[in-house]
Write a protein that holds these residues in place. Structure first.
Motif, PDB file in Angstrom:
ATOM      1  N   ASN A  25       0.830  -1.202   0.000  1.00 38.47           N
ATOM      2  CA  ASN A  25       0.000   0.000   0.000  1.00 38.47           C
ATOM      3  C   ASN A  25       0.866   1.254   0.000  1.00 38.47           C
ATOM      4  OD1 ASN A  25      -2.591  -1.248   0.095  1.00 38.47           O
ATOM      5  ND2 ASN A  25      -2.202  -1.790   2.246  1.00 38.47           N
ATOM      6  N   ASP A  26       2.170   1.071   0.256  1.00 40.67           N
ATOM      7  CA  ASP A  26       3.142   2.168   0.222  1.00 40.67           C
ATOM      8  C   ASP A  26       3.680   2.265  -1.210  1.00 40.67           C
ATOM      9  OD1 ASP A  26       5.239   3.931   0.412  1.00 40.67           O
ATOM     10  OD2 ASP A  26       6.228   2.920   2.087  1.00 40.67           O
ATOM     11  N   MET A  27       3.242   3.298  -1.932  1.00 43.35           N
ATOM     12  CA  MET A  27       3.601   3.420  -3.338  1.00 43.35           C
ATOM     13  C   MET A  27       5.103   3.607  -3.557  1.00 43.35           C
ATOM     14  SD  MET A  27       0.830   2.960  -5.057  1.00 43.35           S
ATOM     15  CE  MET A  27       0.414   1.771  -3.782  1.00 43.35           C
ATOM     16  N   THR A  28       5.803   4.155  -2.548  1.00 44.12           N
ATOM     17  CA  THR A  28       7.253   4.344  -2.690  1.00 44.12           C
ATOM     18  C   THR A  28       7.991   3.010  -2.650  1.00 44.12           C
ATOM     19  OG1 THR A  28       7.626   4.619  -0.302  1.00 44.12           O
ATOM     20  CG2 THR A  28       7.094   6.596  -1.574  1.00 44.12           C
ATOM     21  N   GLU A  29       7.335   1.967  -2.162  1.00 40.19           N
ATOM     22  CA  GLU A  29       7.916   0.625  -2.152  1.00 40.19           C
ATOM     23  C   GLU A  29       7.351  -0.216  -3.286  1.00 40.19           C
ATOM     24  OE1 GLU A  29      10.181  -0.688   0.264  1.00 40.19           O
ATOM     25  OE2 GLU A  29      10.424   1.418   0.804  1.00 40.19           O
ATOM     26  N   ALA A  30       6.026  -0.131  -3.470  1.00 39.73           N
ATOM     27  CA  ALA A  30       5.347  -1.006  -4.416  1.00 39.73           C
ATOM     28  C   ALA A  30       5.688  -0.687  -5.876  1.00 39.73           C
ATOM     29  CB  ALA A  30       3.835  -0.917  -4.213  1.00 39.73           C
ATOM     30  N   ILE A  31       5.712   0.595  -6.236  1.00 38.68           N
ATOM     31  CA  ILE A  31       5.945   0.953  -7.643  1.00 38.68           C
ATOM     32  C   ILE A  31       7.355   0.574  -8.115  1.00 38.68           C
ATOM     33  CG2 ILE A  31       6.112   2.888  -9.277  1.00 38.68           C
ATOM     34  CD1 ILE A  31       3.725   4.143  -7.855  1.00 38.68           C
ATOM     35  N   PRO A  32       8.423   0.875  -7.350  1.00 39.08           N
ATOM     36  CA  PRO A  32       9.752   0.419  -7.778  1.00 39.08           C
ATOM     37  C   PRO A  32       9.834  -1.111  -7.912  1.00 39.08           C
ATOM     38  CG  PRO A  32       9.975   2.104  -6.109  1.00 39.08           C
ATOM     39  CD  PRO A  32       8.531   1.735  -6.153  1.00 39.08           C
ATOM     40  N   ALA A  33       9.164  -1.827  -6.993  1.00 36.39           N
ATOM     41  CA  ALA A  33       9.153  -3.297  -7.083  1.00 36.39           C
ATOM     42  C   ALA A  33       8.468  -3.734  -8.375  1.00 36.39           C
ATOM     43  CB  ALA A  33       8.435  -3.893  -5.876  1.00 36.39           C
ATOM     44  N   PHE A  34       7.361  -3.060  -8.709  1.00 37.77           N
ATOM     45  CA  PHE A  34       6.634  -3.378  -9.941  1.00 37.77           C
ATOM     46  C   PHE A  34       7.485  -3.073 -11.169  1.00 37.77           C
ATOM     47  CE2 PHE A  34       3.957  -1.691 -13.409  1.00 37.77           C
ATOM     48  CZ  PHE A  34       3.244  -2.844 -13.724  1.00 37.77           C
ATOM     49  N   ILE A  35       8.175  -1.936 -11.159  1.00 39.61           N
ATOM     50  CA  ILE A  35       9.032  -1.554 -12.290  1.00 39.61           C
ATOM     51  C   ILE A  35      10.145  -2.585 -12.489  1.00 39.61           C
ATOM     52  CG2 ILE A  35      10.740   0.150 -13.074  1.00 39.61           C
ATOM     53  CD1 ILE A  35       8.945   2.315 -11.847  1.00 39.61           C
ATOM     54  N   ALA A  36      10.771  -3.016 -11.387  1.00 42.93           N
ATOM     55  CA  ALA A  36      11.828  -4.026 -11.486  1.00 42.93           C
ATOM     56  C   ALA A  36      11.276  -5.315 -12.071  1.00 42.93           C
ATOM     57  CB  ALA A  36      12.433  -4.285 -10.103  1.00 42.93           C
ATOM     58  N   ALA A  37      10.060  -5.667 -11.655  1.00 47.05           N
ATOM     59  CA  ALA A  37       9.456  -6.924 -12.107  1.00 47.05           C
ATOM     60  C   ALA A  37       9.140  -6.909 -13.594  1.00 47.05           C
ATOM     61  CB  ALA A  37       8.198  -7.215 -11.298  1.00 47.05           C
ATOM     62  N   VAL A  38       8.513  -5.828 -14.073  1.00 49.17           N
ATOM     63  CA  VAL A  38       8.090  -5.813 -15.477  1.00 49.17           C
ATOM     64  C   VAL A  38       9.251  -5.505 -16.424  1.00 49.17           C
ATOM     65  CG1 VAL A  38       5.723  -5.209 -14.896  1.00 49.17           C
ATOM     66  CG2 VAL A  38       7.368  -3.386 -15.375  1.00 49.17           C
ATOM     67  N   ALA A  39      10.282  -4.818 -15.927  1.00 47.53           N
ATOM     68  CA  ALA A  39      11.417  -4.477 -16.798  1.00 47.53           C
ATOM     69  C   ALA A  39      12.170  -5.719 -17.253  1.00 47.53           C
ATOM     70  CB  ALA A  39      12.358  -3.519 -16.077  1.00 47.53           C
ATOM     71  N   MET A  40      12.237  -6.723 -16.401  1.00 46.87           N
ATOM     72  CA  MET A  40      13.031  -7.914 -16.756  1.00 46.87           C
ATOM     73  C   MET A  40      12.513  -8.635 -17.996  1.00 46.87           C
ATOM     74  SD  MET A  40      14.203  -9.491 -13.103  1.00 46.87           S
ATOM     75  CE  MET A  40      15.050  -8.433 -11.917  1.00 46.87           C
ATOM     76  N   PRO A  41      11.226  -9.010 -18.058  1.00 47.15           N
ATOM     77  CA  PRO A  41      10.763  -9.674 -19.280  1.00 47.15           C
ATOM     78  C   PRO A  41      10.690  -8.741 -20.483  1.00 47.15           C
ATOM     79  CG  PRO A  41       8.926  -9.315 -17.791  1.00 47.15           C
ATOM     80  CD  PRO A  41      10.171  -8.974 -17.037  1.00 47.15           C
ATOM     81  N   PHE A  42      10.268  -7.481 -20.266  1.00 47.71           N
ATOM     82  CA  PHE A  42      10.106  -6.566 -21.388  1.00 47.71           C
ATOM     83  C   PHE A  42      11.440  -6.099 -21.962  1.00 47.71           C
ATOM     84  CE2 PHE A  42       5.771  -5.327 -19.479  1.00 47.71           C
ATOM     85  CZ  PHE A  42       5.154  -6.359 -20.173  1.00 47.71           C
ATOM     86  N   MET A  43      12.465  -6.014 -21.119  1.00 50.81           N
ATOM     87  CA  MET A  43      13.792  -5.613 -21.586  1.00 50.81           C
ATOM     88  C   MET A  43      14.714  -6.821 -21.762  1.00 50.81           C
ATOM     89  SD  MET A  43      14.385  -2.141 -19.353  1.00 50.81           S
ATOM     90  CE  MET A  43      13.169  -0.826 -19.415  1.00 50.81           C
ATOM     91  N   TYR A  44      14.188  -7.991 -21.464  1.00 48.33           N
ATOM     92  CA  TYR A  44      14.885  -9.260 -21.658  1.00 48.33           C
ATOM     93  C   TYR A  44      16.235  -9.276 -20.931  1.00 48.33           C
ATOM     94  CZ  TYR A  44      14.996 -13.700 -24.139  1.00 48.33           C
ATOM     95  OH  TYR A  44      14.961 -15.047 -24.447  1.00 48.33           O
ATOM     96  N   SER A  45      16.224  -8.801 -19.683  1.00 51.07           N
ATOM     97  CA  SER A  45      17.481  -8.712 -18.942  1.00 51.07           C
ATOM     98  C   SER A  45      17.217  -8.573 -17.447  1.00 51.07           C
ATOM     99  CB  SER A  45      18.303  -7.512 -19.424  1.00 51.07           C
ATOM    100  OG  SER A  45      19.391  -7.256 -18.569  1.00 51.07           O
ATOM    101  N   ILE A  46      17.851  -9.433 -16.651  1.00 52.55           N
ATOM    102  CA  ILE A  46      17.747  -9.330 -15.198  1.00 52.55           C
ATOM    103  C   ILE A  46      18.436  -8.056 -14.713  1.00 52.55           C
ATOM    104  CG2 ILE A  46      18.436 -10.382 -13.006  1.00 52.55           C
ATOM    105  CD1 ILE A  46      18.164 -13.108 -14.363  1.00 52.55           C
TER     106      ILE A  46
END
Length: 463
Positions: free
Chosen positions: A398-419
């Motif tokens: 519920n803390d957007m300062t924690e949740a949004i960066p976690a979400f960005i890290a999660a979606v960047a990996m498959p979409f950018m094809y790189s851990i």
């Protein structure tokens, strides 16, 4: 023997047993055995002897994985990394014009630096500095990433007008390619469903059985003419062939063939740093994701004995360069063994033994098709993404300062094809969102995270 293994690897302490560990090791190996075929193909494009690279790949994976077991007692497997081998062959040698001997020297220097950083605990400090929210995001991102890899390898997901899309079954049937790529995609879908059913029914070794059953169906389809191998489409025979015997290819063409003549040039330093950057954050991301899924992180989100794991990874990179292969790193496919119940170094030892045996029985291991390992990758991807629902992850979404960066890290990996890109984006967004929102005043954000964010931004500007 069983008693010795139980005592040495502390199996009861980790709530596991020899059978479960061995099955987990076999599962991990089968999902990453493709590297034995892919790595020689990629590095041969750089002018390296494919047979020697095959031997170096198997030995490098074997040695690195044994070191992981001995230094940390973790169920992680190592092998020459995908992406790093492509950078080695197509960028360093192909585009920049260096010899593969110089490229091996860059890998060797990278490994030496990593050994120093591991012994001085710099790498472990980076791991421990990453906030819990990002660790959860990285775990989920790796799950999405390996799911995408599985779907792509099985050709269930292909490129199309919408960037990616579902395999065009109707069009493939019309032009005749269905009997190669289409059958493979269908078998992968069947394998995913069968594996899911076995997990739902809690069948022991369900993920491994899913690979074997899908491969068996592939052999049956090939024998009956339903599946038609077509190398031009990347669809090969799934039947093991011993036409060339079981002789081990000589290591001589690549062994100790390092060229340090360019070591003091700016480009050499750039190459070495590029390899080091990708390897560093791919390894950290993999350790975070797999260890988190196996509940190996302590209450502070730290991985005990991480120094041993990182040292094994560093020594394996150095040893791999001497043998004649690109960067050896911890494989994300280790998550399949963890999902199958692997919790100790006995899983790693099993993987290492299989890599060694692959030198003698390469036709068997190399016959495992991508569509047979796809079900394991997809199901394990699901298991890793489910970490978002873990009530013990101690992350307030519920803390957007924690949740949004976690979400960005999660979606960047498959979409950018790189851990590593996922970690970069996650760290940058975490720092910027917390700074600009003022939330950083109420948190103890490590100075390491600020430094990493600056480094990542500079990387995108100058590299």
């Amino acid at each position: 023997m069983t008693t010795f293994l139980e005592n040495y690897f502390r199996l009861k302490e980790h709530k596991t047993d020899v059978r479960k560990e061995v099955l987990a090791g076999i599962t991990t190996f089968m999902t990453m055995a493709y590297i034995l075929a892919v790595n020689p193909g990629i590095l041969s494009a750089a002018g390296m002897d494919a047979g020697a690279v095959f031997t170096a790949t198997a030995l490098g994976a074997c040695i690195g994985t044994v070191l992981m077991a001995l230094f940390s007692n973790y169920p992680f497997a190592l092998a020459p990394g995908m992406g790093l081998n492509a950078f080695f062959a197509y960028t360093v040698v192909g585009q920049m014009g260096y010899s593969w001997q110089v490229a091996l020297a860059a890998v060797f220097v990278e490994g030496i630096i990593f050994i120093i950083l591991s012994l001085t605990k710099v790498r472990s400090a980076l791991f421990n500095a990453i906030p819990p929210a990002l660790k959860v995001g990285v775990t989920s991102g790796i799950g999405l990433f390996i799911t995408f890899i599985g779907l792509e390898n099985a050709k269930i997901v292909v490129s199309g007008p919408t960037l990616v899309g579902l395999y065009p079954f109707k069009a493939a049937f019309a032009d005749g390619t269905f009997w190669s790529t289409g059958i493979g995609a269908l078998l992968a879908l069947i394998g995913i469903l069968l594996t899911a059913v076995m997990l739902a029914k809690k069948v022991p070794g369900g993920i491994l059985l899913g690979i074997i059953i899908t491969w068996g169906l592939g052999m049956l389809c090939e024998l009956t003419g339903i599946y038609v191998p077509d190398p031009k489409l990347g669809m090969f025979s799934v039947m093991p062939s011993f036409a060339n015997g079981i002789a081990i290819p000589s290591l001589a063409p690549t062994f100790m063939q390092l060229d340090f003549s360019a070591i003091f040039t700016f480009n050499f330093v750039t190459i070495m740093l590029s390899l080091m950057f990708v390897d560093l954050f791919d390894t950290l991301g993999t350790l975070i994701g797999v260890a988190s899924k196996a509940n190996m992180l302590d209450k502070n989100g730290r991985l005990p004995k991480i120094e041993g794991a990182l040292l094994a990874d560093a020594i394996a990179t150095t040893g791999g360069a001497l043998l004649g292969t690109s960067t050896v790193t911890t494989f994300v496919e280790s998550s399949t063994g963890v999902a199958a119940g692997g919790r100790t170094g006995l899983t790693s030892i099993t993987v290492a033994v299989l890599f060694f045996l692959s030198l003698f029985f390469a036709p068997i291991f190399l016959a495992i098709p991508a569509f047979a390992t796809a079900p394991a990758l997809v199901i394990v991807g699901f298991l890793m993404v489910s970490s978002l629902l873990n009530v013990d992850c101690n992350v307030d979404f519920n803390d957007m300062t924690e949740a949004i960066p976690a979400f960005i890290a999660a979606v960047a990996m498959p979409f950018m094809y790189s851990i590593s890109e996922g970690i970069s984006m996650g760290v940058i967004s975490y720092v910027f969102i917390n700074l600009l929102s003022g939330a950083h005043r109420m948190k103890q954000i490590s100075s390491v995270i600020y430094i990493l964010a600056i480094i990542f931004v500079l990387k995108y500007i100058y590299v």
